[in-house]
Motif scaffolding. Structure first.
Motif, PDB file in Angstrom:
ATOM      1  N   ASP A  27     -15.566 -44.634 -37.289  1.00 27.47           N
ATOM      2  CA  ASP A  27     -15.805 -44.314 -35.881  1.00 27.47           C
ATOM      3  C   ASP A  27     -15.905 -45.575 -35.013  1.00 27.47           C
ATOM      4  O   ASP A  27     -16.248 -46.667 -35.483  1.00 27.47           O
ATOM      5  CB  ASP A  27     -17.039 -43.438 -35.690  1.00 27.47           C
ATOM      6  N   ALA A  28     -15.604 -45.395 -33.755  1.00 31.68           N
ATOM      7  CA  ALA A  28     -15.645 -46.486 -32.772  1.00 31.68           C
ATOM      8  C   ALA A  28     -16.127 -45.890 -31.457  1.00 31.68           C
ATOM      9  O   ALA A  28     -15.378 -45.760 -30.498  1.00 31.68           O
ATOM     10  CB  ALA A  28     -14.265 -47.115 -32.615  1.00 31.68           C
ATOM     11  N   GLY A  29     -17.415 -45.528 -31.445  1.00 33.23           N
ATOM     12  CA  GLY A  29     -17.970 -44.792 -30.326  1.00 33.23           C
ATOM     13  C   GLY A  29     -18.578 -45.624 -29.217  1.00 33.23           C
ATOM     14  O   GLY A  29     -19.360 -45.104 -28.413  1.00 33.23           O
ATOM     15  N   LEU A  30     -18.229 -46.904 -29.164  1.00 34.78           N
ATOM     16  CA  LEU A  30     -18.704 -47.791 -28.103  1.00 34.78           C
ATOM     17  C   LEU A  30     -17.502 -48.483 -27.477  1.00 34.78           C
ATOM     18  O   LEU A  30     -16.395 -48.418 -28.008  1.00 34.78           O
ATOM     19  CB  LEU A  30     -19.696 -48.819 -28.663  1.00 34.78           C
ATOM     20  N   SER A  31     -17.718 -49.166 -26.382  1.00 40.06           N
ATOM     21  CA  SER A  31     -16.615 -49.842 -25.713  1.00 40.06           C
ATOM     22  C   SER A  31     -15.998 -50.896 -26.625  1.00 40.06           C
ATOM     23  O   SER A  31     -16.642 -51.391 -27.557  1.00 40.06           O
ATOM     24  CB  SER A  31     -17.095 -50.507 -24.421  1.00 40.06           C
ATOM     25  N   ASP A  50      -8.859 -52.894 -42.565  1.00 41.90           N
ATOM     26  CA  ASP A  50      -7.739 -52.170 -43.145  1.00 41.90           C
ATOM     27  C   ASP A  50      -7.531 -50.825 -42.470  1.00 41.90           C
ATOM     28  O   ASP A  50      -6.546 -50.127 -42.766  1.00 41.90           O
ATOM     29  CB  ASP A  50      -7.970 -51.968 -44.641  1.00 41.90           C
ATOM     30  N   GLY A  51      -8.455 -50.452 -41.585  1.00 40.54           N
ATOM     31  CA  GLY A  51      -8.270 -49.203 -40.871  1.00 40.54           C
ATOM     32  C   GLY A  51      -9.560 -48.686 -40.267  1.00 40.54           C
ATOM     33  O   GLY A  51     -10.652 -49.208 -40.529  1.00 40.54           O
ATOM     34  N   VAL A  52      -9.414 -47.651 -39.448  1.00 43.01           N
ATOM     35  CA  VAL A  52     -10.545 -46.956 -38.838  1.00 43.01           C
ATOM     36  C   VAL A  52     -10.491 -45.497 -39.273  1.00 43.01           C
ATOM     37  O   VAL A  52      -9.450 -44.836 -39.133  1.00 43.01           O
ATOM     38  CB  VAL A  52     -10.509 -47.043 -37.299  1.00 43.01           C
ATOM     39  N   LEU A  53     -11.603 -45.008 -39.801  1.00 38.86           N
ATOM     40  CA  LEU A  53     -11.721 -43.615 -40.224  1.00 38.86           C
ATOM     41  C   LEU A  53     -12.466 -42.850 -39.138  1.00 38.86           C
ATOM     42  O   LEU A  53     -13.568 -43.235 -38.755  1.00 38.86           O
ATOM     43  CB  LEU A  53     -12.486 -43.515 -41.535  1.00 38.86           C
ATOM     44  N   VAL A  54     -11.881 -41.777 -38.650  1.00 43.28           N
ATOM     45  CA  VAL A  54     -12.482 -40.998 -37.567  1.00 43.28           C
ATOM     46  C   VAL A  54     -13.137 -39.749 -38.156  1.00 43.28           C
ATOM     47  O   VAL A  54     -12.535 -39.050 -38.976  1.00 43.28           O
ATOM     48  CB  VAL A  54     -11.437 -40.602 -36.514  1.00 43.28           C
ATOM     49  N   THR A  55     -14.363 -39.448 -37.712  1.00 47.22           N
ATOM     50  CA  THR A  55     -15.062 -38.256 -38.201  1.00 47.22           C
ATOM     51  C   THR A  55     -14.763 -37.040 -37.329  1.00 47.22           C
ATOM     52  O   THR A  55     -14.548 -35.950 -37.842  1.00 47.22           O
ATOM     53  CB  THR A  55     -16.578 -38.487 -38.236  1.00 47.22           C
ATOM     54  N   HIS A  56     -14.753 -37.231 -36.004  1.00 47.50           N
ATOM     55  CA  HIS A  56     -14.443 -36.139 -35.080  1.00 47.50           C
ATOM     56  C   HIS A  56     -14.252 -36.723 -33.691  1.00 47.50           C
ATOM     57  O   HIS A  56     -14.450 -37.923 -33.478  1.00 47.50           O
ATOM     58  CB  HIS A  56     -15.526 -35.061 -35.089  1.00 47.50           C
ATOM     59  N   GLU A  57     -13.856 -35.876 -32.742  1.00 46.23           N
ATOM     60  CA  GLU A  57     -13.347 -36.353 -31.458  1.00 46.23           C
ATOM     61  C   GLU A  57     -14.388 -36.518 -30.361  1.00 46.23           C
ATOM     62  O   GLU A  57     -14.022 -36.837 -29.216  1.00 46.23           O
ATOM     63  CB  GLU A  57     -12.246 -35.405 -30.964  1.00 46.23           C
ATOM     64  N   HIS A  58     -15.670 -36.328 -30.618  1.00 44.20           N
ATOM     65  CA  HIS A  58     -16.662 -36.477 -29.564  1.00 44.20           C
ATOM     66  C   HIS A  58     -16.731 -37.937 -29.097  1.00 44.20           C
ATOM     67  O   HIS A  58     -16.555 -38.865 -29.887  1.00 44.20           O
ATOM     68  CB  HIS A  58     -18.026 -35.997 -30.044  1.00 44.20           C
ATOM     69  N   SER A  59     -17.025 -38.111 -27.810  1.00 48.18           N
ATOM     70  CA  SER A  59     -16.943 -39.429 -27.178  1.00 48.18           C
ATOM     71  C   SER A  59     -17.798 -40.485 -27.861  1.00 48.18           C
ATOM     72  O   SER A  59     -17.395 -41.656 -27.945  1.00 48.18           O
ATOM     73  CB  SER A  59     -17.349 -39.313 -25.699  1.00 48.18           C
ATOM     74  N   ASP A  60     -18.976 -40.089 -28.351  1.00 45.76           N
ATOM     75  CA  ASP A  60     -19.846 -41.089 -28.970  1.00 45.76           C
ATOM     76  C   ASP A  60     -19.338 -41.543 -30.337  1.00 45.76           C
ATOM     77  O   ASP A  60     -19.981 -42.346 -31.011  1.00 45.76           O
ATOM     78  CB  ASP A  60     -21.285 -40.570 -29.085  1.00 45.76           C
TER      79      ASP A  60
END
Length: 262
Positions: A27-31, A50-60
């Protein structure tokens, strides 16, 4: 395996994990600028990811995702429904940086295995991750309204957990949020309370001491001291020895935890 909870809370979430010569951001939930500051604080550079793993689409969880993806050319991993939900929220991400990580699967990166699993949250297809490498296990589980037996089985006996302890029920009920928001948070697709988190924690411990990071604390409906006290009291009521069977750690919305070995 080493990790740091870079930031955790209502205002933004990001976790750094490295193992087997590979490194990932969950996740990358900050600026973008704040993300760079957090990486500097732990002596790391996003260019080396090596990459970014996303958990879900909420802004935070995705606020800075598009910015850092484009700036650093990072591979982004998410399931199909999450990719669809993120369209229009993260800007254009080149096709060659878009990768699918399906629900309930394992991806291997050298000696590091990353396992995805479903949680119960009001997002398109939310999932979290367990990292496995050389017999060590790190489980990340936040943003879930409850912890099911299936989830417990997946994360059980981890060496370290980043575990949601979102709210104090009394603070939430007496707070300023409209009832519709309170109902959503308390629901099965909302967030786990301090006490419910502790009950789940007591049921996933293995035979060895585990590090437990209390995460995703609500800015308005929780406090670090209150979360820790509530969790400790509930665990002690179940004969869990604090500091022996389980070692508790705080996380912060703006400051990273120490980069530690699992």
């Amino acid at each position: 395996m080493r990790f740091s909870v870079l930031a955790s809370g209502s205002s933004g979430n990001a976790i750094y994990v490295e193992s087997g010569g590979r490194s990932f951001l969950v996740d990358a939930g900050l600026s973008g600028r704040k993300m760079e500051t957090l990486f500097q604080a732990i002596g790391k550079n996003m260019r080396d990811l090596d990459g970014v793993l996303v958990t879900h689409e909420h802004s935070d969880h995705i606020k800075g995702l598009g910015i850092i993806a484009r700036k650093y050319g990072l591979p982004i991993y998410a399931n199909e429904k999450t990719w669809s939900a993120m369209d229009g929220l993260v800007g254009a991400i080149p096709t060659d940086q878009r990768f699918h990580f399906d629900m309930e699967t394992v991806k291997s990166f050298g000696s590091l295995d990353i396992e995805s699993f479903a949680v119960s949250h009001d997002a398109a297809d939310p999932m979290f991750y367990v990292f496995h490498e050389s017999g060590r296990k790190l489980a990340l589980i936040t943003d879930t309204g409850y912890v099911s037996d299936r989830m417990k089985g997946i994360i059980k006996a981890s060496d370290a957990f980043v575990f949601e302890s979102n709210h104090d029920v009394g603070m939430l009920q007496m707070g300023r949020y409209p009832w519709s928001v309170k109902r959503r948070i308390l629901s099965d697709v909302g967030h786990v309370s301090n006490e419910d988190a502790a009950v789940a924690m007591s049921e996933v411990l293995g035979d060895k001491p585990a590090r437990m990071y209390l995460s995703h604390l609500s800015r308005d409906n929780n406090m670090k001291d209150l979360a820790r006290m509530s969790v400790e009291q509930t665990l002690e009521s179940k004969d869990i020895a604090i500091g022996e069977q389980i070692i508790l750690f705080d996380t912060d919305a703006n400051l990273p935890t120490e980069l530690v070995d699992v």
